[in-house]
Design a protein around this motif. Structure first.
Motif, PDB file in Angstrom:
ATOM      1  N   CYS A 235      -1.795   5.528   2.720  1.00 45.00           N
ATOM      2  CA  CYS A 235      -3.047   4.854   2.341  1.00 45.00           C
ATOM      3  C   CYS A 235      -4.221   5.395   3.188  1.00 45.00           C
ATOM      4  O   CYS A 235      -4.165   5.389   4.416  1.00 45.00           O
TER       5      CYS A 235
ATOM      6  N   PRO B  14       0.823  -1.207   0.000  1.00 44.29           N
ATOM      7  CA  PRO B  14       0.000   0.000   0.000  1.00 44.29           C
ATOM      8  C   PRO B  14       0.861   1.264   0.000  1.00 44.29           C
ATOM      9  O   PRO B  14       2.018   1.226   0.426  1.00 44.29           O
TER      10      PRO B  14
ATOM     11  N   LEU C  94      -7.506   4.341   3.255  1.00 40.45           N
ATOM     12  CA  LEU C  94      -8.724   3.536   3.157  1.00 40.45           C
ATOM     13  C   LEU C  94      -9.414   3.238   4.486  1.00 40.45           C
ATOM     14  O   LEU C  94     -10.603   2.937   4.488  1.00 40.45           O
TER      15      LEU C  94
ATOM     16  N   PRO D 269       1.752   2.112   6.949  1.00 40.66           N
ATOM     17  CA  PRO D 269       1.535   0.698   6.616  1.00 40.66           C
ATOM     18  C   PRO D 269       2.882  -0.030   6.578  1.00 40.66           C
ATOM     19  O   PRO D 269       3.786   0.372   5.837  1.00 40.66           O
TER      20      PRO D 269
HETATM   21  S1  SF4 Z   1      -4.896  -1.119   6.963  1.00 41.02           S
HETATM   22 FE1  SF4 Z   1      -6.304   0.179   5.772  1.00 41.02          FE
HETATM   23  S2  SF4 Z   1      -5.297   2.187   5.687  1.00 41.02           S
HETATM   24 FE2  SF4 Z   1      -3.732   0.688   6.277  1.00 41.02          FE
HETATM   25  S3  SF4 Z   1      -2.758   0.041   4.359  1.00 41.02           S
HETATM   26 FE3  SF4 Z   1      -4.405  -1.419   4.781  1.00 41.02          FE
HETATM   27  S4  SF4 Z   1      -6.188  -0.626   3.666  1.00 41.02           S
HETATM   28 FE4  SF4 Z   1      -4.691   1.057   3.819  1.00 41.02          FE
END
Ligand code: SF4
Length: 213
Positions: free
Chosen positions: A12, A8, A14, A36
């Motif tokens: 990131c 990622p 998300l 991450p």
């Molecule tokens: S845990 Fe969530 S925010 Fe962190 S890298 Fe994975 S998808 Fe992205």
């Protein structure tokens, strides 16, 4: 499933709860990694070890999986004993540790509060796990550490979580891979004797046997 890269982006966005936790940790500890946690190991590995998620003071601090918290001490000692790692292990990552034919990743890449990711966070991160697995052309064996990891690996492979048997020492085929399931090498499991070093080494010994057999 949406195609993702195996790793990622550093920022990131998300999972809002985990993004907020990253920001809080970055504010309190700007010298920590706070992102991450990237997978660690060679991209031609035949063995993938899949953990749950970075510990706040482990990979979230050091930026390397299982580095800096209790679980890493047993994991890296066991990998070294089975020839999957060499070099010294330092809890701050200031070492020459190297993985051999082995990569370590996590089902959820950002540290969750209390080490407990939510289902939506597992789902958000699963495409990265799927892409990580797909990007290992020689992969044969996956060791899952704990039930969250087992379920997420199976789902990342497009299988139902019920396709694999839970519990320590279970072994099953998942697509083209053999999955070996282990209890997680957390402090809770090792301090209570639920997982002994011998039990843990037996799993990696089996992985060695499958790869070399
Ligand atoms: S845990 Fe969530 S925010 Fe962190 S890298 Fe994975 S998808 Fe992205």
């Amino acid at each position: 499933m949406e195609t993702k890269t195996p790793e990622p982006p550093r920022d990131c966005p998300l999972c809002p709860r985990l993004v907020a936790y990253r920001a809080a940790n970055a504010s309190a500890h700007p010298d920590w990694f706070n992102g991450p946690a990237p997978s660690f190991g060679p991209s031609d590995a035949r063995l993938l070890v899949a953990g749950l998620a970075p510990g706040r003071t482990g990979a979230n601090r050091t930026g390397r999986p299982f580095t800096g918290d209790h679980a890493g001490v047993l994991l890296y000692a066991t990998l070294k004993a089975q020839g999957f790692a060499r070099g010294a292990y330092d809890p701050n990552g200031a070492d020459d540790l190297e993985l051999i034919d082995c990569m370590i990743t996590n089902a959820v890449r950002c540290a969750p509060p209390g080490n407990k990711p939510e289902g939506s966070e597992e789902a958000n991160c699963r495409p990265f796990l799927a892409a990580r697995i797909a990007a290992l052309p020689r992969l044969k064996v996956i060791v899952t550490l704990g039930d969250v990891s087992r379920r997420n690996v199976l789902k990342a492979l497009g299988l139902r979580a019920s396709a694999g048997v839970p519990g320590h020492g279970s072994e099953f085929a998942a697509g083209p891979y053999v999955v070996l399931n282990s209890y997680h090498c957390s402090r809770l499991n090792t301090n209570t004797g639920r997982l002994t070093p011998q039990m843990f080494e037996a799993v990696f010994g089996r992985a060695r046997g499958l790869l070399d057999g």
